[in-house]
Design an enzyme around this catalytic site. Structure first.
Site, PDB file in Angstrom:
ATOM      1  N   ASN A  34      -5.235   3.565   7.725  1.00 13.60           N
ATOM      2  CA  ASN A  34      -5.266   2.857   6.448  1.00 13.60           C
ATOM      3  C   ASN A  34      -4.676   3.669   5.296  1.00 13.60           C
ATOM      4  O   ASN A  34      -3.687   3.252   4.722  1.00 13.60           O
ATOM      5  CB  ASN A  34      -6.699   2.457   6.110  1.00 13.60           C
ATOM      6  CG  ASN A  34      -6.768   1.473   4.967  1.00 13.60           C
ATOM      7  OD1 ASN A  34      -6.176   0.411   5.048  1.00 13.60           O
ATOM      8  ND2 ASN A  34      -7.469   1.827   3.897  1.00 13.60           N
ATOM      9  N   GLU A  55       0.844  -1.197   0.000  1.00 15.87           N
ATOM     10  CA  GLU A  55       0.000   0.000   0.000  1.00 15.87           C
ATOM     11  C   GLU A  55       0.885   1.255   0.000  1.00 15.87           C
ATOM     12  O   GLU A  55       2.112   1.174   0.035  1.00 15.87           O
ATOM     13  CB  GLU A  55      -0.890   0.024   1.260  1.00 15.87           C
ATOM     14  CG  GLU A  55      -2.063  -0.941   1.251  1.00 15.87           C
ATOM     15  CD  GLU A  55      -3.282  -0.380   0.524  1.00 15.87           C
ATOM     16  OE1 GLU A  55      -3.154   0.683  -0.132  1.00 15.87           O
ATOM     17  OE2 GLU A  55      -4.349  -0.999   0.626  1.00 15.87           O
ATOM     18  N   ASP A  79     -10.313   1.270  -4.257  1.00 15.13           N
ATOM     19  CA  ASP A  79      -9.292   1.301  -3.200  1.00 15.13           C
ATOM     20  C   ASP A  79      -8.532   2.620  -3.317  1.00 15.13           C
ATOM     21  O   ASP A  79      -9.150   3.672  -3.478  1.00 15.13           O
ATOM     22  CB  ASP A  79      -8.389   0.070  -3.342  1.00 15.13           C
ATOM     23  CG  ASP A  79      -7.731  -0.346  -2.037  1.00 15.13           C
ATOM     24  OD1 ASP A  79      -7.109   0.510  -1.377  1.00 15.13           O
ATOM     25  OD2 ASP A  79      -7.830  -1.529  -1.666  1.00 15.13           O
ATOM     26  N   ASN A 110     -10.135   5.005   2.191  1.00 15.64           N
ATOM     27  CA  ASN A 110      -9.032   4.669   1.299  1.00 15.64           C
ATOM     28  C   ASN A 110      -8.583   5.919   0.547  1.00 15.64           C
ATOM     29  O   ASN A 110      -8.335   6.935   1.164  1.00 15.64           O
ATOM     30  CB  ASN A 110      -9.426   3.508   0.376  1.00 15.64           C
ATOM     31  CG  ASN A 110      -8.731   2.216   0.776  1.00 15.64           C
ATOM     32  OD1 ASN A 110      -7.505   2.188   0.919  1.00 15.64           O
ATOM     33  ND2 ASN A 110      -9.487   1.162   0.957  1.00 15.64           N
ATOM     34  N   ARG A 122      -6.612   0.727  13.376  1.00 17.13           N
ATOM     35  CA  ARG A 122      -5.336   1.153  12.805  1.00 17.13           C
ATOM     36  C   ARG A 122      -5.646   2.164  11.714  1.00 17.13           C
ATOM     37  O   ARG A 122      -6.806   2.319  11.287  1.00 17.13           O
ATOM     38  CB  ARG A 122      -4.568  -0.025  12.209  1.00 17.13           C
ATOM     39  CG  ARG A 122      -5.272  -0.668  11.021  1.00 17.13           C
ATOM     40  CD  ARG A 122      -4.338  -1.544  10.215  1.00 17.13           C
ATOM     41  NE  ARG A 122      -5.031  -2.281   9.172  1.00 17.13           N
ATOM     42  CZ  ARG A 122      -5.381  -1.776   7.987  1.00 17.13           C
ATOM     43  NH1 ARG A 122      -5.113  -0.500   7.695  1.00 17.13           N
ATOM     44  NH2 ARG A 122      -6.002  -2.524   7.090  1.00 17.13           N
TER      45      ARG A 122
END
Length: 313
Positions: free
Chosen positions: A122, A27, A221, A171, A120
């Site tokens: 992202n 990512e 995404d 995202n 968490r």
């Protein structure tokens, strides 16, 4: 790789990886033009990769981090110091030492024991005024859940602001060329939302749907933007990147050999594409073989450079 087009859709096909690594969940690609350097993260394996693009894959170095990092950005302070990187990590916003990978937290947003376990960060991005936006989500390694995510904004004076609540998996984020619209992805809802954006204050309002993908197509995404205002959106479970124009129309696609495509980044006119390893049981063994690797393709248009977080003392 090949490119083809018809009257409506331009297509590229990529078959071989640029970085043939065995990543988990790759990512957060970020290109630093001054060093001609690409970095990206592996959320599952808690690593940050760096590649000198002038030297190519042989230059890759890896830092192991103390906890998963969701997104990074370059940072510069009043003195011009840029030896650190700002990140949104497991427990909040932090700086990361460029050489050692050590994290120093600026704001711990997940302060309770429950939140520290369940949540968490992202993905995120920096706006044109140097504010760092990032979204939290449930930590897929440990728990399942939804609507627990929050979109935060970290300002250059280091103040932190909660901007949107009850997101599922925030995202990709970005801004149009006029800097009056902010795009924010919430992947499980299969939507990219558009908000009116006030560049002076950093406020957002008037949420509406910009793009919705059908369930069979996959989930939007991360994305990168080009100089014409198009969004290049990774499609999770969709084996592709789609190009979306400012009207929300799909005008192009990059086909990849693996299903789990996570996030792209522009380096000039080349798009660098992150993917994730497919977990067993494999829906498609051939697709699984090509997951967790990095791809690239020249799409013939310049990308919009990433902004830098401007820390003020």
């Amino acid at each position: 790789m090949t490119a083809a087009s018809n009257a409506n859709i331009q297509r590229w096909t990529v078959t071989e990886p640029y970085l043939d690594i065995r990543g988990g969940l790759l990512e957060g690609p970020f290109y630093t033009a001054e060093r001609n350097e690409l970095r990206f993260i592996d959320l599952d394996y808690e690593k940050v990769y760096f590649v000198d693009l002038a030297k190519g894959p042989s230059s890759m170095r890896v830092l192991h981090t103390e906890s998963p990092i969701g997104v990074t950005a370059d940072m510069i302070d009043d003195s011009g110091n840029n030896t650190q990187i700002v990140v949104a990590a497991k427990h909040g916003f932090a700086t990361m030492d460029y050489q050692s990978g050590a994290l120093t937290y600026i704001h711990r947003t997940h302060t309770s024991e429950e939140h520290a376990y369940r949540l968490r960060f992202n993905d995120g991005a920096v706006d044109n005024q140097g504010r760092f936006w990032a979204g939290s989500t449930t930590d897929h390694k440990y728990v399942q859940g939804k609507d627990a995510g929050t979109l935060y904004r970290l300002d250059p004076d280091m103040s932190l602001h909660e901007m949107v609540h009850q997101m599922t998996t925030p995202n990709g984020m970005g801004w149009n060329n006029a800097d009056d619209i902010m795009y924010i992805t919430d992947s499980p809802h299969r939507k990219i939302y558009a908000y009116d954006f006030d560049a002076r204050t950093g406020s957002i309002s008037n949420k509406r749907d910009f793009l919705t993908l059908e369930e069979s197509y996959g989930e939007p995404d991360g994305f990168a933007m080009d100089v014409e205002g198009n969004l290049w959106v990774a499609v999770w479970r969709g084996s592709r990147i789609i190009r979306v124009n400012p009207r929300g129309e799909i005008t192009g696609e990059i086909l990849l050999p693996t299903r789990f495509v996570t996030c792209p980044e522009f380096v000039g006119s080349e798009l660098i594409v992150m993917t994730a390893m497919e977990q067993e049981p494999y829906k498609n063994p051939e697709s699984a073989r090509w997951g967790g690797k990095v791809y690239k393709v020249d799409v013939g248009i310049q990308g919009k450079p990433r902004n830098v977080f401007r820390r003020r003392s």
